[in-house]
Design an enzyme around this catalytic site. Structure first.
Site, PDB file in Angstrom:
ATOM      1  N   GLY A   9       0.801  -1.228   0.000  1.00 48.60           N
ATOM      2  CA  GLY A   9       0.000   0.000   0.000  1.00 48.60           C
ATOM      3  C   GLY A   9       0.833   1.278   0.000  1.00 48.60           C
ATOM      4  N   PRO A  13       6.045   8.584  -5.266  1.00 49.18           N
ATOM      5  CA  PRO A  13       5.833   9.497  -6.404  1.00 49.18           C
ATOM      6  C   PRO A  13       6.774   9.105  -7.554  1.00 49.18           C
ATOM      7  CG  PRO A  13       6.235  10.737  -4.364  1.00 49.18           C
ATOM      8  CD  PRO A  13       6.546   9.301  -4.075  1.00 49.18           C
ATOM      9  N   LEU A  15       7.971  10.878  -9.870  1.00 49.89           N
ATOM     10  CA  LEU A  15       8.984  11.902 -10.132  1.00 49.89           C
ATOM     11  C   LEU A  15       9.704  12.247  -8.830  1.00 49.89           C
ATOM     12  CD1 LEU A  15      10.419  14.065 -11.780  1.00 49.89           C
ATOM     13  CD2 LEU A  15       8.331  15.410 -11.739  1.00 49.89           C
ATOM     14  N   GLY A  16      11.021  12.074  -8.834  1.00 46.41           N
ATOM     15  CA  GLY A  16      11.816  12.388  -7.656  1.00 46.41           C
ATOM     16  C   GLY A  16      12.995  13.274  -8.017  1.00 46.41           C
ATOM     17  N   LEU A  17      13.727  13.676  -6.991  1.00 45.93           N
ATOM     18  CA  LEU A  17      14.907  14.519  -7.209  1.00 45.93           C
ATOM     19  C   LEU A  17      16.164  13.667  -7.119  1.00 45.93           C
ATOM     20  CD1 LEU A  17      16.243  17.343  -7.483  1.00 45.93           C
ATOM     21  CD2 LEU A  17      16.325  17.406  -4.974  1.00 45.93           C
ATOM     22  N   ASP A  43      16.184  10.885  -4.185  1.00 44.12           N
ATOM     23  CA  ASP A  43      17.036   9.735  -4.495  1.00 44.12           C
ATOM     24  C   ASP A  43      18.462  10.045  -4.048  1.00 44.12           C
ATOM     25  OD1 ASP A  43      17.250   7.089  -6.125  1.00 44.12           O
ATOM     26  OD2 ASP A  43      18.999   8.297  -6.659  1.00 44.12           O
ATOM     27  N   TYR A  48      27.472   9.258  -3.031  1.00 44.13           N
ATOM     28  CA  TYR A  48      27.388  10.641  -3.531  1.00 44.13           C
ATOM     29  C   TYR A  48      28.069  11.627  -2.570  1.00 44.13           C
ATOM     30  CZ  TYR A  48      23.766   8.565  -6.544  1.00 44.13           C
ATOM     31  OH  TYR A  48      23.063   7.768  -7.421  1.00 44.13           O
ATOM     32  N   LYS A  77      21.315   4.051  -1.218  1.00 47.66           N
ATOM     33  CA  LYS A  77      21.914   2.887  -1.889  1.00 47.66           C
ATOM     34  C   LYS A  77      23.154   2.387  -1.151  1.00 47.66           C
ATOM     35  CE  LYS A  77      20.444   5.051  -6.181  1.00 47.66           C
ATOM     36  NZ  LYS A  77      20.743   6.489  -6.005  1.00 47.66           N
ATOM     37  N   HIS A 110      23.648  -0.739  -4.994  1.00 49.10           N
ATOM     38  CA  HIS A 110      23.997   0.280  -5.992  1.00 49.10           C
ATOM     39  C   HIS A 110      24.526  -0.323  -7.297  1.00 49.10           C
ATOM     40  CE1 HIS A 110      25.161   4.802  -6.136  1.00 49.10           C
ATOM     41  NE2 HIS A 110      24.796   4.371  -7.316  1.00 49.10           N
TER      42      HIS A 110
END
Ligand code: A2P
Length: 316
Positions: A9, A13, A15-17, A43, A48, A77, A110
């Site tokens: 459930g 979304p 669309l992510g950043l 994300d 990073y 990740k 990753h």
């Protein structure tokens, strides 16, 4: 905004950043601005090197009531040096702590590549561990344990071939997401449709062509996705920007998509792509652009005498 609904459930979304290449010093402001604009999916990844600054921006946004933790989808990740079963938990906890959240919504392996515990970026072949030494099934057992511990609500993979994903589909708590490079120059229809047939959501990384990636990752005469003539023509027809066309294309394929920006104007532009609906003719035209071109080749894993030749990475 379109969502992907998981079997429990939870709704992510589409669309992510994206935050790969979002430099420290910029990323915090960008994330805060994105949340204020209405982004509800971030994300992230340990490698990073910016999760602490993102965590500070999240804290500010939570404290100011811009968004609540429950309204936000946070992905991170597992880096390649935490692939041993008992190390996965360390990787997950480190990202959770840096991001300052109690749990992740999604945790991804990753790369299907393992390196030694004390190595971040491998120098020579001795820095790697082969998949015989640390099988991906072992890493997956660690991911499943992280899920059971409540460190993450969902688990998945990134940069896996469809064949590798299929081998995991038989395991306990199979992957629910596969994140790979996807855009009109690299459409990977077999991978996308094969994943969807398994009930696994594909997420498109480098949807705009990642032109800000390090020079060492670029090749000469690369095609410029954002300057593609067909994309520009469709953008003109839609009264939209080329980036918006690329993002809308990904969403209309039923994939999630994570365009990166640290620029407030472009953050808003990219989020507004959720309102763009491409016509059947425009989708057909974009389908014709496929040329199997990778911006992220994975060549950085290849070393003479090393266990990860690119030819074997993508299963192609
Ligand atoms: P910036 O962060 O300055 O906005 P990808 O998501 O494929 O990795 O691409 C990210 C690159 O695309 C970055 O260089 C980013 O720059 C740029 N970018 C992001 N949004 C847009 C946009 N709407 N138009 C043009 N370039 C964009």
């Amino acid at each position: 905004m379109r969502f992907h609904e998981f079997s429990n459930g939870d709704r992510m979304p589409l669309l992510g950043l994206g935050t790969w290449k979002s430099a420290r010093g910029d990323v915090g402001e960008a994330v805060y601005a994105a949340l204020a604009l209405g982004y509800r999916h971030l994300d992230c990844a340990a490698i990073y090197g910016n999760e602490e600054e993102i965590g500070a921006a999240l804290r500010r946004a939570f404290d100011e009531g811009v968004v609540s933790r429950e309204e936000l989808w946070v992905t991170s990740k597992l880096w390649c040096n935490r692939h041993r079963e008992e190390d996965v938990e360390l990787g997950a906890r480190a990202s959770i702590e840096a991001l300052g959240v109690e749990y992740l919504d999604l945790y991804l392996v990753h790369w299907p590549v393992a390196v030694r515990f004390d190595v971040v970026g491998p120098s020579g072949p001795e820095d790697f561990l082969s998949l015989d030494e640390v099988p991906l099934e072992e890493t997956w057992a660690g991911m499943t344990a992280a899920l059971e511990l409540g460190l993450t609500r969902h688990i998945g993979v990134s940069n896996y071939s469809l064949e590798r994903l299929r081998s995991h589909a038989q395991l306990a708590s199979p992957p629910e997401v596969i994140q790979v490079e996807l855009h009109p120059y690299l459409q990977q229809r077999a991978l996308v449709e094969g994943s969807q047939a398994l009930g696994v959501l594909p997420t498109a990384y480098s949807p705009l062509g990642s032109m800000d990636r390090p020079e060492a990752m670029k090749s000469e005469d690369e095609p410029l996705l954002l300057e593609d003539e067909a994309v520009a023509a469709i953008a003109a027809e839609q009264g939209a920007s080329p980036a918006q066309v690329l993002i809308a294309w990904a969403i209309q394929r039923g994939t999630a998509v994570i365009p990166k920006s640290v620029n407030p104007g472009r953050l808003a532009e990219n989020l507004a792509a959720a309102q763009v609906t491409l016509t059947g003719a425009q989708l057909e035209r974009l389908a014709g652009l496929d040329r199997h071109f990778r911006f992220v080749t994975g060549a950085f894993w290849e070393r003479a005498g090393g266990p990860y030749p690119v030819a074997e990475l993508w299963g192609e």
